[in-house]
Design a protein around this motif. Structure first.
Motif, PDB file in Angstrom:
ATOM      1  N   GLN A 258      20.978  75.846   3.866  1.00  0.00           N
ATOM      2  CA  GLN A 258      21.827  74.754   4.324  1.00  0.00           C
ATOM      3  C   GLN A 258      22.102  74.874   5.824  1.00  0.00           C
ATOM      4  O   GLN A 258      21.950  75.941   6.422  1.00  0.00           O
ATOM      5  CB  GLN A 258      23.171  74.759   3.577  1.00  0.00           C
ATOM      6  N   GLN A 259      22.512  73.766   6.414  1.00  0.00           N
ATOM      7  CA  GLN A 259      22.950  73.757   7.805  1.00  0.00           C
ATOM      8  C   GLN A 259      24.133  72.810   7.923  1.00  0.00           C
ATOM      9  O   GLN A 259      24.312  71.913   7.101  1.00  0.00           O
ATOM     10  CB  GLN A 259      21.822  73.314   8.741  1.00  0.00           C
ATOM     11  N   ALA A 260      24.960  73.038   8.935  1.00  0.00           N
ATOM     12  CA  ALA A 260      26.144  72.200   9.115  1.00  0.00           C
ATOM     13  C   ALA A 260      26.572  72.230  10.576  1.00  0.00           C
ATOM     14  O   ALA A 260      26.364  73.218  11.288  1.00  0.00           O
ATOM     15  CB  ALA A 260      27.290  72.674   8.229  1.00  0.00           C
ATOM     16  N   SER A 261      27.172  71.129  11.002  1.00  0.00           N
ATOM     17  CA  SER A 261      27.785  71.043  12.323  1.00  0.00           C
ATOM     18  C   SER A 261      29.290  71.133  12.159  1.00  0.00           C
ATOM     19  O   SER A 261      29.834  70.788  11.103  1.00  0.00           O
ATOM     20  CB  SER A 261      27.411  69.724  13.003  1.00  0.00           C
ATOM     21  N   TYR A 262      29.973  71.578  13.212  1.00  0.00           N
ATOM     22  CA  TYR A 262      31.425  71.655  13.132  1.00  0.00           C
ATOM     23  C   TYR A 262      32.052  71.451  14.497  1.00  0.00           C
ATOM     24  O   TYR A 262      31.488  71.802  15.534  1.00  0.00           O
ATOM     25  CB  TYR A 262      31.894  72.972  12.518  1.00  0.00           C
ATOM     26  N   SER A 263      33.207  70.804  14.469  1.00  0.00           N
ATOM     27  CA  SER A 263      34.018  70.620  15.668  1.00  0.00           C
ATOM     28  C   SER A 263      35.160  71.618  15.608  1.00  0.00           C
ATOM     29  O   SER A 263      35.204  72.491  14.735  1.00  0.00           O
ATOM     30  CB  SER A 263      34.553  69.187  15.727  1.00  0.00           C
ATOM     31  N   SER A 264      36.108  71.488  16.499  1.00  0.00           N
ATOM     32  CA  SER A 264      37.238  72.415  16.499  1.00  0.00           C
ATOM     33  C   SER A 264      38.240  72.102  15.401  1.00  0.00           C
ATOM     34  O   SER A 264      39.177  72.861  15.178  1.00  0.00           O
ATOM     35  CB  SER A 264      37.942  72.382  17.863  1.00  0.00           C
ATOM     36  N   VAL A 265      38.036  70.984  14.680  1.00  0.00           N
ATOM     37  CA  VAL A 265      38.997  70.604  13.645  1.00  0.00           C
ATOM     38  C   VAL A 265      38.378  70.411  12.261  1.00  0.00           C
ATOM     39  O   VAL A 265      39.102  70.400  11.261  1.00  0.00           O
ATOM     40  CB  VAL A 265      39.761  69.316  14.036  1.00  0.00           C
ATOM     41  N   VAL A 266      37.078  70.249  12.172  1.00  0.00           N
ATOM     42  CA  VAL A 266      36.482  69.959  10.866  1.00  0.00           C
ATOM     43  C   VAL A 266      35.038  70.461  10.817  1.00  0.00           C
ATOM     44  O   VAL A 266      34.336  70.493  11.824  1.00  0.00           O
ATOM     45  CB  VAL A 266      36.526  68.437  10.574  1.00  0.00           C
ATOM     46  N   VAL A 267      34.635  70.858   9.594  1.00  0.00           N
ATOM     47  CA  VAL A 267      33.241  71.223   9.332  1.00  0.00           C
ATOM     48  C   VAL A 267      32.595  70.073   8.570  1.00  0.00           C
ATOM     49  O   VAL A 267      33.111  69.626   7.543  1.00  0.00           O
ATOM     50  CB  VAL A 267      33.141  72.511   8.495  1.00  0.00           C
ATOM     51  N   GLN A 271      24.010  70.074   5.026  1.00  0.00           N
ATOM     52  CA  GLN A 271      22.776  69.354   4.785  1.00  0.00           C
ATOM     53  C   GLN A 271      21.663  70.366   4.508  1.00  0.00           C
ATOM     54  O   GLN A 271      21.813  71.551   4.813  1.00  0.00           O
ATOM     55  CB  GLN A 271      22.417  68.500   6.013  1.00  0.00           C
ATOM     56  N   PRO A 272      20.529  69.923   3.947  1.00  0.00           N
ATOM     57  CA  PRO A 272      19.403  70.847   3.771  1.00  0.00           C
ATOM     58  C   PRO A 272      18.967  71.423   5.118  1.00  0.00           C
ATOM     59  O   PRO A 272      18.897  70.708   6.117  1.00  0.00           O
ATOM     60  CB  PRO A 272      18.310  69.961   3.155  1.00  0.00           C
ATOM     61  N   ALA A 273      18.692  72.706   5.146  1.00  0.00           N
ATOM     62  CA  ALA A 273      18.334  73.378   6.396  1.00  0.00           C
ATOM     63  C   ALA A 273      16.970  72.927   6.883  1.00  0.00           C
ATOM     64  O   ALA A 273      16.062  72.645   6.094  1.00  0.00           O
ATOM     65  CB  ALA A 273      18.343  74.888   6.188  1.00  0.00           C
ATOM     66  N   ASP A 274      16.834  72.857   8.186  1.00  0.00           N
ATOM     67  CA  ASP A 274      15.540  72.623   8.823  1.00  0.00           C
ATOM     68  C   ASP A 274      14.855  73.978   8.964  1.00  0.00           C
ATOM     69  O   ASP A 274      15.253  74.801   9.783  1.00  0.00           O
ATOM     70  CB  ASP A 274      15.761  71.970  10.192  1.00  0.00           C
TER      71      ASP A 274
END
Length: 360
Positions: A258-267, A271-274
């Motif tokens: 898996q992969q994910a983006s996150y900001s300073s307030v939320v993850v 998503q499926p990893a590249d």
């Protein structure tokens, strides 16, 4: 290509270097009076010649050709005399760019080292640092990346073997601090991208990577962390990672694949990893329907100057496998696979735009 190896208190660093031409970089000073900074030695107490040396180092460290040797020589200068450290504190507080200064000063400061215009500009900047109301401070701190423990430049990758057996691979254009204590193993990613393969710690200390947006704690892991302009991203290849935003957001566990983006307030939801996200480790850029601006941003790490995607081409996507060793060849290839034109306006500014269709 040449390999250079240097010893650091935290382990061996193996660096792959490519020769490159000097590239000017702009910087800017935000509008805060320098008198607002507390805890700094008054500039009037620092000799002008020392301030000039500090400003010179400021410019050298943000050059595209700055490498580990540049940082080593800067640290030697800074530590050689207390006034050097004091002068650097003033210069570092100035920030990372010259953009809001008069343009002729900013441009001249980035000319060839032997240039009379550059010497005059550097002296002017040194004088500005000495005048309380005439200076500026940046609200951001990219200057920290210049003095990080480990830094890679344009087209340069590095492999770090840390004291606990953890391996860290740094992509081009990255900056990293290593902070191992009795209770924790922490990396601070200031810029760029790293691939971490963690080792089991006999002391049981947790391992994590800090970015501007939060913390990525490893749970027996091989994972990739990117520091982007307004968020961070993690791709997990083995084990799991707990992402914790910097500002009270709820942590989220990201599993292998898996992969994910996150900001300073939320993850964001994972998503499926590249699987090709770490292809840069092998000197390749693998794209599958990758937006052209994202593709060019990745390629930009491996060539001098600025690579810009025009708005009219931003909707295009790229697929294929490309060698990072020859970025200009990749740009030439794009013109045969996409309806784009690559224009080199100067040695340091290249634009990729939609090809214009001539009317018959």
């Amino acid at each position: 290509m040449a390999w250079a190896r240097r010893r650091s208190p935290r382990g061996w660093a193996c660096r792959w270097r490519r020769s490159s031409a000097t590239s000017p970089r702009r910087c800017c000073f935000a509008a805060l009076p320098i008198d607002a900074v507390s805890g700094l030695t008054p500039s009037s107490a620092i000799p002008l010649s020392v301030r000039e040396q500090a400003v010179t180092w400021l410019v050298e460290l943000q050059s595209a050709t700055a490498d580990e040797d540049t940082h080593r020589r800067w640290r030697q200068w800074r530590d050689a005399d207390p006034t050097h450290a004091q002068a650097w504190a003033r210069v570092a507080a100035f920030g990372d760019t010259l953009q809001s200064l008069p343009p002729h000063i900013a441009q001249a400061a980035l000319q060839a080292p032997s240039s009379a215009a550059r010497r005059k500009a550097l002296k002017t900047l040194a004088l500005l640092i000495g005048v309380g109301g005439a200076g500026w401070l940046t609200a951001q701190t990219p200057w920290r990346a210049w003095s990080a423990d480990h830094v890679t430049g344009v087209g340069e990758r590095a492999t770090l073997a840390l004291e606990d057996g953890t391996e860290v691979q740094m992509n081009a254009g990255s900056a990293l601090n290593v902070r191992y204590t009795a209770g924790a193993r922490r990396l601070q990613l200031l810029r760029g991208e790293i691939l971490v393969t963690t080792a089991r710690d006999p002391q049981g200390r947790p391992f994590s990577v800090d970015t501007e947006q939060g913390n990525a704690r490893a749970l027996g892991t091989r994972y990739l962390v990117r520091q982007l302009a307004d968020h961070s991203a993690v791709t997990v290849f083995e084990g799991a990672v707990e992402l914790r935003p910097a500002r009270a957001g709820q942590p989220r566990r990201i599993e292998a694949g898996q992969q994910a983006s996150y900001s300073s307030v939320v993850v964001d939801p994972p998503q499926p990893a590249d699987d090709a996200a770490s292809a840069w480790v092998d000197g390749m850029l693998v794209a599958q329907d990758m937006p052209l601006p994202v593709f060019l941003e990745a390629l930009d790490r491996y060539r001098e100057g600025r690579l810009y995607c025009a708005p009219d081409a931003a909707h295009l996507t790229v697929s294929g496998t490309y060698p990072l060793a020859d970025a200009d060849r990749v740009l030439a290839l794009l013109q045969t696979t996409l309806p784009v034109t690559v224009d080199h306006y100067t040695r340091y500014w290249t634009t990729v735009s939609l090809k214009k269709i001539e009317k018959k």
